[in-house]
Design a protein around this motif. Structure first.
Motif, mmCIF file in Angstrom:
data_model
loop_
_atom_site.group_PDB
_atom_site.id
_atom_site.type_symbol
_atom_site.label_atom_id
_atom_site.label_comp_id
_atom_site.label_asym_id
_atom_site.label_seq_id
_atom_site.Cartn_x
_atom_site.Cartn_y
_atom_site.Cartn_z
ATOM 1 N N ALA A 26 1.456 -6.449 -1.369
ATOM 2 C CA ALA A 26 2.002 -7.443 -0.132
ATOM 3 C C ALA A 26 1.385 -8.784 -0.174
ATOM 4 O O ALA A 26 2.136 -9.895 -0.014
ATOM 5 C CB ALA A 26 1.913 -6.858 1.360
ATOM 6 N N ASN A 27 0.119 -9.086 -0.320
ATOM 7 C CA ASN A 27 -0.664 -10.074 -0.560
ATOM 8 C C ASN A 27 -0.114 -10.949 -1.701
ATOM 9 O O ASN A 27 -0.013 -12.153 -2.036
ATOM 10 C CB ASN A 27 -2.119 -10.014 -0.242
ATOM 11 N N SER A 28 -0.111 -10.063 -2.831
ATOM 12 C CA SER A 28 0.230 -10.888 -3.890
ATOM 13 C C SER A 28 1.839 -11.361 -3.862
ATOM 14 O O SER A 28 2.046 -12.644 -4.276
ATOM 15 C CB SER A 28 0.227 -9.793 -5.249
ATOM 16 N N ASN A 29 2.783 -10.481 -3.144
ATOM 17 C CA ASN A 29 4.037 -11.057 -3.160
ATOM 18 C C ASN A 29 4.240 -12.096 -2.196
ATOM 19 O O ASN A 29 5.031 -13.022 -2.526
ATOM 20 C CB ASN A 29 4.969 -10.020 -2.603
ATOM 21 N N LEU A 30 3.572 -12.370 -1.262
ATOM 22 C CA LEU A 30 3.624 -13.364 -0.333
ATOM 23 C C LEU A 30 3.107 -14.654 -1.313
ATOM 24 O O LEU A 30 4.030 -15.716 -0.958
ATOM 25 C CB LEU A 30 2.447 -13.288 0.722
ATOM 26 N N GLN A 31 2.108 -14.758 -1.751
ATOM 27 C CA GLN A 31 2.030 -15.897 -2.835
ATOM 28 C C GLN A 31 2.884 -16.096 -3.788
ATOM 29 O O GLN A 31 3.345 -17.251 -4.015
ATOM 30 C CB GLN A 31 0.611 -15.652 -3.532
ATOM 31 N N ALA A 32 3.506 -15.031 -4.492
ATOM 32 C CA ALA A 32 4.661 -15.115 -5.425
ATOM 33 C C ALA A 32 5.633 -15.698 -4.704
ATOM 34 O O ALA A 32 6.553 -16.763 -5.353
ATOM 35 C CB ALA A 32 5.129 -13.621 -5.865
ATOM 36 N N ILE A 33 6.153 -15.210 -3.379
ATOM 37 C CA ILE A 33 7.544 -16.060 -2.831
ATOM 38 C C ILE A 33 7.117 -17.386 -2.563
ATOM 39 O O ILE A 33 8.198 -18.325 -2.927
ATOM 40 C CB ILE A 33 7.908 -15.129 -1.412
ATOM 41 N N LEU A 34 6.111 -17.704 -2.048
ATOM 42 C CA LEU A 34 5.757 -19.129 -1.962
ATOM 43 C C LEU A 34 5.805 -19.918 -3.195
ATOM 44 O O LEU A 34 6.265 -21.085 -3.228
ATOM 45 C CB LEU A 34 4.466 -19.424 -1.046
ATOM 46 N N ASN A 35 5.386 -19.416 -4.119
ATOM 47 C CA ASN A 35 5.255 -20.096 -5.491
ATOM 48 C C ASN A 35 6.651 -20.416 -6.001
ATOM 49 O O ASN A 35 6.620 -21.526 -6.684
ATOM 50 C CB ASN A 35 4.262 -19.287 -6.413
ATOM 51 N N MET A 56 6.801 -8.029 2.703
ATOM 52 C CA MET A 56 7.093 -8.655 1.444
ATOM 53 C C MET A 56 7.882 -7.841 0.321
ATOM 54 O O MET A 56 7.524 -8.169 -0.837
ATOM 55 C CB MET A 56 5.672 -9.093 0.853
ATOM 56 N N SER A 57 9.093 -7.380 0.923
ATOM 57 C CA SER A 57 9.730 -6.941 -0.131
ATOM 58 C C SER A 57 11.197 -7.809 -0.313
ATOM 59 O O SER A 57 11.137 -8.819 0.050
ATOM 60 C CB SER A 57 10.374 -5.401 0.293
ATOM 61 N N THR A 58 12.161 -7.486 -1.080
ATOM 62 C CA THR A 58 13.208 -8.313 -1.464
ATOM 63 C C THR A 58 13.979 -8.939 -0.263
ATOM 64 O O THR A 58 14.355 -10.118 -0.071
ATOM 65 C CB THR A 58 14.388 -7.478 -2.176
ATOM 66 N N ASP A 59 14.388 -7.861 0.968
ATOM 67 C CA ASP A 59 15.152 -8.664 2.216
ATOM 68 C C ASP A 59 14.112 -9.660 2.869
ATOM 69 O O ASP A 59 14.527 -10.471 3.470
ATOM 70 C CB ASP A 59 15.496 -7.523 3.069
ATOM 71 N N ASP A 60 12.802 -9.308 2.562
ATOM 72 C CA ASP A 60 11.937 -10.224 3.493
ATOM 73 C C ASP A 60 12.113 -11.508 2.790
ATOM 74 O O ASP A 60 11.886 -12.679 3.377
ATOM 75 C CB ASP A 60 10.356 -9.743 3.303
ATOM 76 N N ALA A 61 11.986 -11.363 1.406
ATOM 77 C CA ALA A 61 12.074 -12.756 0.533
ATOM 78 C C ALA A 61 13.324 -13.515 0.859
ATOM 79 O O ALA A 61 13.248 -14.566 0.980
ATOM 80 C CB ALA A 61 11.936 -12.526 -0.878
ATOM 81 N N VAL A 62 14.560 -12.852 1.176
ATOM 82 C CA VAL A 62 15.521 -13.449 1.585
ATOM 83 C C VAL A 62 15.471 -14.225 3.033
ATOM 84 O O VAL A 62 15.967 -15.425 3.036
ATOM 85 C CB VAL A 62 16.761 -12.599 1.569
ATOM 86 N N ALA A 63 15.009 -13.350 3.612
ATOM 87 C CA ALA A 63 14.659 -14.033 5.053
ATOM 88 C C ALA A 63 13.946 -15.406 5.158
ATOM 89 O O ALA A 63 14.239 -16.317 5.670
ATOM 90 C CB ALA A 63 14.040 -12.950 5.842
ATOM 91 N N LEU A 64 12.857 -15.127 4.290
ATOM 92 C CA LEU A 64 11.709 -16.384 4.092
ATOM 93 C C LEU A 64 12.709 -17.704 3.544
ATOM 94 O O LEU A 64 12.357 -18.766 3.769
ATOM 95 C CB LEU A 64 10.695 -15.913 3.286
ATOM 96 N N CYS A 95 6.435 -1.726 3.101
ATOM 97 C CA CYS A 95 7.377 -1.528 1.823
ATOM 98 C C CYS A 95 6.532 -1.469 0.692
ATOM 99 O O CYS A 95 6.857 -0.649 -0.340
ATOM 100 C CB CYS A 95 8.559 -2.414 1.756
ATOM 101 N N VAL A 96 5.321 -2.015 0.603
ATOM 102 C CA VAL A 96 4.634 -2.067 -0.293
ATOM 103 C C VAL A 96 2.990 -2.041 -0.070
ATOM 104 O O VAL A 96 2.936 -2.357 1.213
ATOM 105 C CB VAL A 96 4.538 -3.305 -1.425
ATOM 106 N N ALA A 97 2.168 -1.536 -0.940
ATOM 107 C CA ALA A 97 0.719 -1.236 -0.484
ATOM 108 C C ALA A 97 0.091 -2.765 -0.036
ATOM 109 O O ALA A 97 0.816 -3.851 -0.479
ATOM 110 C CB ALA A 97 -0.067 -0.761 -1.461
ATOM 111 N N TYR A 98 -0.928 -2.957 0.786
ATOM 112 C CA TYR A 98 -1.185 -4.179 1.471
ATOM 113 C C TYR A 98 -1.958 -5.045 0.254
ATOM 114 O O TYR A 98 -1.491 -6.514 0.383
ATOM 115 C CB TYR A 98 -2.421 -3.994 2.148
ATOM 116 N N GLU A 99 -2.236 -4.743 -0.929
ATOM 117 C CA GLU A 99 -2.733 -5.711 -2.111
ATOM 118 C C GLU A 99 -1.405 -6.151 -2.587
ATOM 119 O O GLU A 99 -1.396 -7.416 -2.950
ATOM 120 C CB GLU A 99 -3.424 -5.005 -3.172
#
Length: 388
Positions: A115-124, A81-89, A109-113
């Protein structure tokens, strides 16, 4: 060396975008419109307006609509869940050839907490028509004190600090992977774009799981290229070498996408002119996170171009014909003081190790670079405000 049957199958899948339109070609317009609507109502207008131009249908093949529907690839994407993951998604979630069943977060790339926050942010931010299931990351025991904040910001997404609310009814990533693979044996491709912690945990809980995965695509490792975190290792394998080794030694059908090919595809600042405009959800999101990456690559690495390794992993899924794969016998070093996470290949003649993966050794850089632009442009068209 010839391509595997699976690679040829995936190459055929690459024709779906144009095939969808060709399947209805030659019929009265009203019938074509009805056919396209039956395929996917959420993409109806985009298909009608753009016609999915011919560069995808290289062999001018056409298929019945029912065949096209069956060919959609069931996919789980596991990433940190970093920037290149976001582009891939952004590429994968709006590609009609893919049925993204779940996105599972992992620490890396980021700590697990985060990563979980970024997953939701990317989907949002992307707000896909069909929301995949989500799996949450857990801490990796013995993980090194290393990250990529110097490139991607403290939050992994260019210090954008997207607001998120707490997810409800969540499950660990490994449980989501097990449940979906078990429910669809032999049908699910798992794409791992970060450390392999989640998949290793899933295999630990369900040792038969590798034989039920259709294909496992892994971005990580090095063959002849230098590492990107130590001279010997890439970040993903270095972060959790024990999990990498467990997965590599499993009976899964593995396609490895190492730094040897991912680092060959770079993007200059002109990418910002080619990605969708801010009038689309995808474009608005990418314009918030990518400028930071260009800036830090220049400041920290002295480079005017960036790499999007995880986007290359998605390209290996949807356009395998743009890569040259070779069957190889490989393993991962777990304890070396200087070689932690190094990928070791037995290239002796004769080899004493058995082949356990196919490895991408060459890539059509120009074609992959253009296809990434194409995928993002179409994702932007599908998410343009007022066009839904």
């Amino acid at each position: 060396m010839g391509r595997s049957n699976d690679s040829r199958e995936l190459s055929t899948l690459a024709g779906i975008r144009n095939v969808v339109f060709c399947a209805a070609k030659g019929r009265p317009f009203a019938e074509r419109k009805a056919t396209i609507k039956a395929i996917d109502p959420t993409r109806r207008e985009f298909l009608l307006e753009n016609g999915y131009k011919s560069h995808y249908n290289r062999r001018r093949e056409t298929y019945p609509v029912e065949t096209i529907l069956r060919m959609a690839r069931k996919v789980i994407i596991d990433c940190d869940m970093s920037t290149d993951d976001a582009v891939a998604l952004a590429m994968a979630l709006f590609d009609p050839r893919l049925d993204v069943m779940a996105i599972t977060a992992c620490e890396g790339c980021v700590a697990y907490e985060q990563a979980n926050s970024n997953l939701q942010a990317i989907l949002n931010q992307l707000d896909p028509d069909r929301y995949p299931r989500v799996g949450l990351a857990a801490p990796v025991e013995g993980a090194p004190a290393i990250g990529t904040s110097f490139l991607y910001g403290d939050d992994g997404l260019g210090n954008s600090d997207f607001p998120v609310s707490k997810l409800q009814h969540t499950h660990p990533s490994e449980k989501v992977i097990i449940d979906l693979v078990r429910a669809n044996p032999g049908e699910v491709t798992v794409v791992c774009l970060g450390p392999l912690s989640n998949l290793a945990r899933a295999i630990q809980r369900d040792p038969m799981l590798p034989s039920l995965i259709h294909r496992l695509i892994v971005t990580g490792g090095c063959v002849e290229a230098p590492g990107n975190v130590t001279p010997a290792a890439d970040f993903n394998f270095y972060f959790d070498p024990q999990s990498a080794r467990k997965v590599i030694q499993s009976k899964a059908t593995i396609s490895l996408i190492p730094l040897d090919v991912t680092t060959k595809v770079s993007f200059g600042l002109d990418l910002m002119q080619d990605i969708p405009g801010v009038d689309s959800r995808v474009g608005h999101f990418l314009h918030q996170i990518l400028p930071h990456t260009f800036r830090t690559y220049r400041q920290q690495l002295g480079r005017e171009t960036i790499t999007l390794n995880d986007a290359i992993g998605i390209m290996a899924l949807i356009e395998p014909s743009l890569f040259r794969f070779e069957e190889m016998a490989g393993d991962v070093e777990t304890h070396g003081e200087l070689t932690r996470g190094a990928t070791i290949f037995d290239r002796r003649i004769p080899s004493e190790w058995s082949h356990n993966m196919e490895v991408a050794l060459e890539v059509d850089t120009a074609a992959v670079r253009q296809e990434i632009r194409n995928r993002l442009a179409e994702a932007g068209a599908l998410t343009r405000r007022g066009a839904e």
